[in-house]
Scaffold this motif. Structure first.
Motif, mmCIF file in Angstrom:
data_model
loop_
_atom_site.group_PDB
_atom_site.id
_atom_site.type_symbol
_atom_site.label_atom_id
_atom_site.label_comp_id
_atom_site.label_asym_id
_atom_site.label_seq_id
_atom_site.Cartn_x
_atom_site.Cartn_y
_atom_site.Cartn_z
ATOM 1 N N ASN A 115 -10.361 -21.175 22.371
ATOM 2 C CA ASN A 115 -10.853 -20.457 23.541
ATOM 3 C C ASN A 115 -11.986 -19.538 23.097
ATOM 4 O OD1 ASN A 115 -9.603 -17.887 22.655
ATOM 5 N ND2 ASN A 115 -7.668 -18.947 23.169
ATOM 6 N N GLU A 116 -12.617 -18.891 24.031
ATOM 7 C CA GLU A 116 -13.789 -18.064 23.716
ATOM 8 C C GLU A 116 -13.447 -16.966 22.716
ATOM 9 O OE1 GLU A 116 -17.179 -15.309 25.998
ATOM 10 O OE2 GLU A 116 -15.616 -16.353 27.143
ATOM 11 N N LYS A 117 -12.319 -16.297 22.905
ATOM 12 C CA LYS A 117 -11.945 -15.193 22.032
ATOM 13 C C LYS A 117 -11.660 -15.675 20.617
ATOM 14 C CE LYS A 117 -8.646 -11.360 21.590
ATOM 15 N NZ LYS A 117 -7.450 -10.704 22.205
ATOM 16 N N LEU A 119 -12.682 -18.381 19.129
ATOM 17 C CA LEU A 119 -13.906 -18.868 18.492
ATOM 18 C C LEU A 119 -14.753 -17.707 17.970
ATOM 19 C CD1 LEU A 119 -14.860 -21.694 21.020
ATOM 20 C CD2 LEU A 119 -14.127 -22.019 18.651
ATOM 21 N N GLN A 120 -14.824 -16.638 18.740
ATOM 22 C CA GLN A 120 -15.582 -15.462 18.306
ATOM 23 C C GLN A 120 -14.943 -14.811 17.085
ATOM 24 O OE1 GLN A 120 -15.822 -12.930 21.758
ATOM 25 N NE2 GLN A 120 -17.530 -14.076 22.673
ATOM 26 N N THR A 126 -21.068 -20.821 18.827
ATOM 27 C CA THR A 126 -21.111 -21.639 20.041
ATOM 28 C C THR A 126 -19.696 -21.955 20.496
ATOM 29 O OG1 THR A 126 -21.068 -23.777 18.893
ATOM 30 C CG2 THR A 126 -23.222 -22.705 19.146
ATOM 31 N N GLU A 127 -19.601 -22.652 21.611
ATOM 32 C CA GLU A 127 -18.297 -23.055 22.137
ATOM 33 C C GLU A 127 -17.860 -24.420 21.629
ATOM 34 O OE1 GLU A 127 -18.370 -22.794 26.355
ATOM 35 O OE2 GLU A 127 -18.642 -20.602 26.382
#
Length: 618
Positions: A115-117, A119-120, A126-127
């Protein structure tokens, strides 16, 4: 099942890497797969890769824990360079370990963790982690591991956190199906490990089967079903063992063969703590183990136990060995038997506490004040930690000297099948104990062959003597400040260690007994060097291997072996400490070096490239 058997592809050997957060249970997952493979009869080697930080933030690359296992039906000497299958439980695990996956290999990812979190936190920009890591040519399998684990356990009384703790078993079930592993042994492990909590036993069994059934029923896994036949190994009783446990049992065996009680005084330090933990479990075998307040107390209690007539041991890693230095000198000047186990790790200071290195060699050889000779030996595989722990104790007791046994994090935590020896096959250990009928006992009168003094412990009638850190008078042991006597005692202590060479076997050469290139190594680099040399010999290259377990004193035939090769390269996980040591003793030879200091073992790829360059004169 018949259809499934027809589709299974036979493989010689496979490397699997399990990776996830330090709380995802990757070490247990890898260990259970390894034990099951060992029971089937595969030869194997493992490499646990722990995060250096105890509480690294969850979901970050710094908190990733890994476990690599290499198993096959032929001889396996290393955990493998690159993985045929990578299991990544989150984006951080994928980011940290993608470089260790072979080109075109299978990568299984918990799709629910992306998910976005996450991955960060893992550092992705990027996603699309697959595109960012350039993994398009790999066999990527996105498996909903977390959600299917919750689904499998939705009717249980476990809370959400406990349910998700079982997701590693879903991943294990997938890999069990991929490589046709039975689940019975793992289920028995659950029953024993969680016997006081039947709910957890059933939950783990259920999730393991769910993972297995998922892989069996999903089309994407159809081309990822393999079989690895059992290895041809010598008949006997085997168990999977890591280096720390093998070290502990080697010391216990030495205690039995010498007839002396075993005492271990130690302070916990990564990666040596497990030796103390294992010894503390063995009270029924006469082992006395004490966890003391610091490293100095660890070695001084052991010296006290040695003075009292016990087989005395202390265990540590590099920073702890530094703290034990002064007391090690006390053992040298009193000439009491003592085994000091140093499980090396990356340094200096706290350094890389969970990573491997061979950088304590000079410390073991010389890091004491004065002329202070100590025998130094090194184990080279997880299982032969048993042999060299036994030999360290045998040398200490028969030659009345401290012995430093060097292992390191790679072989201490790594595991392999170990053929359990019969105690009747083990050599006797005859400690240098003063004879009861010696009515003229002198504490520093020496055996004319070994130069060892005789050991008298408190309570032996007529054997009372003075002991301590001040210089002793030859023979009588009284305190002496006579210059000539100090030189005599210094020379005698050095000569005693030199004469240990009579119990040191000749260094053996793998390959031709003369030729173009001799690869030289010591300690835990053995498996990688052997595999690389074997590969190049199969290509017709003139290359051989001389691997050292005895460092001080060196084997008697060392110079003769070196003289038979045109080129010599010394490979070690430091900046060249053994190469420098060899140059001190054999100035007539030129020693090339190949070194690595990354907290990681060598890979066969880099070794093959380096050896090829040397052979081609580049």
């Amino acid at each position: 099942m018949a259809d499934k058997e027809q589709k299974a592809v036979e493989l010689d050997h496979v490397v699997i890497r399990f990776s996830g957060d330090s709380g995802d249970g990757m070490q247990l997952t890898g260990t259970l797969f390894s034990e099951t493979s060992a029971l089937i009869g595969n030869d194997l080697a493992t490499f646990p890769d722990y995060p250096a930080e105890i509480r690294a933030p969850q979901g970050t690359v710094g908190g990733v824990s890994g476990f690599q296992v290499h198993f096959g039906h032929k001889e396996v000497n290393t955990p493998g360079d690159y993985a045929d299958v990578l299991v990544a439980m989150n984006p951080a695990a994928l980011s940290a370990n993608a470089k260790w996956a072979k080109k075109g290999s299978t990568i299984i990812i918990d799709n629910d963790s992306i998910n976005e979190k996450s991955l960060q936190k893992a550092g992705f920009l990027t996603e699309d982690p697959i595109e960012e890591l350039k993994l398009k040519d790999y066999n990527i399998i996105f498996a909903p591991i977390s959600s299917l684990t919750r689904e499998a356990l939705k009717d249980t009384k476990l809370d959400t956190k406990s349910i998700l703790r079982s997701k590693n078993m879903f991943a294990l079930g997938i890999v069990y199906w991929m490589f046709d592993r039975p689940m019975e042994n793992t289920e028995k492990f659950f029953e024993k490990k969680f016997r006081k909590n039947p709910l957890v036993v059933e939950a783990n069994k259920k999730v393991l089967k769910a993972g297995y059934n998922y892989a069996e029923s999903i089309e994407v896994f159809r081309n990822t079903h393999y079989k690895v036949a059992p290895a041809r190994i010598k008949t006997g009783q085997y168990r999977n063992i890591n280096g720390n446990i093998a070290t502990a049992w080697g010391l216990i065996a030495a205690s039995e063969k010498s007839g002396l009680g075993l005492f271990c005084g130690s302070y916990p330090i990564t990666p040596a703590t497990e030796i103390l933990q294992e010894l503390s479990k063995q009270k029924s075998l006469g082992v006395k183990a004490i966890q003391v307040e610091d490293e100095i107390a660890g070695i001084t209690t052991a010296i006290g136990a040695s003075f009292a007539g016990k087989l005395a041991v202390t265990t540590t890693s590099g920073p702890g060995l530094a703290l034990k230095t002064e007391a090690a000198n006390l053992a040298v000047i009193t000439e009491l038997p003592l085994v000091i186990v140093n499980v090396q790790r990356g340094g200096p200071s706290t350094g890389l506490p969970t990573k491997t290195e061979q950088s304590d060699l000079m410390q073991a050889l010389y890091a004491r004040n004065g002329e202070s000779p100590i025998v130094v030996i090194a184990a080279s595989t997880p299982s032969n930690c048993f042999d060299y722990a036994f030999k360290a104790a045998k040398i200490a007791l028969e030659h009345m000297t401290p012995v430093i046994l060097l292992t390191d994090g790679f072989i201490a935590n790594g595991s392999e099948p170990w053929k359990i020896p019969q105690m009747s096959e083990m050599p006797e250990i005859k400690a240098k104990i003063a004879h009861e009928d010696d009515n003229d006992y002198q504490p520093y009168r020496r055996d004319p062959v070994t130069f060892s003094r005789y050991w008298a412990s408190p309570g032996m009638k007529g054997k009372e003597h003075r002991i301590g850190g001040l210089e002793k008078m030859a023979i009588t042991g009284n305190v002496s400040y006579v210059p000539e006597n100090h030189e005599v005692m210094t020379m005698e202590r050095e000569e005693k260690v030199k004469r240990v060479v009579v119990d040191v076997p000749d260094v053996e050469v793998f390959g031709d007994k003369s030729g173009e290139l001799l690869v030289v190594g010591w300690g835990s680099t053995y498996g990688h060097l052997l595999s690389a040399v074997r590969d190049l010999r199969n290509e017709g290259k003139s290359i051989s291997l001389a691997h050292f377990n005895y460092i001080k004193p060196l084997p008697a035939n060392t110079s003769d072996v070196f003289s038979r090769y045109k080129k010599i390269v010394v490979c070690e996980l430091n900046l060249g400490q053994f190469a420098q040591y060899l140059r001190m003793h054999f100035q007539q030879f030129e020693f090339k070096q190949y070194n690595k200091v990354m907290g990681l073992p060598f890979t066969m790829v880099e070794l093959n490239n380096e050896f090829t360059k040397i052979l081609e004169g580049k």
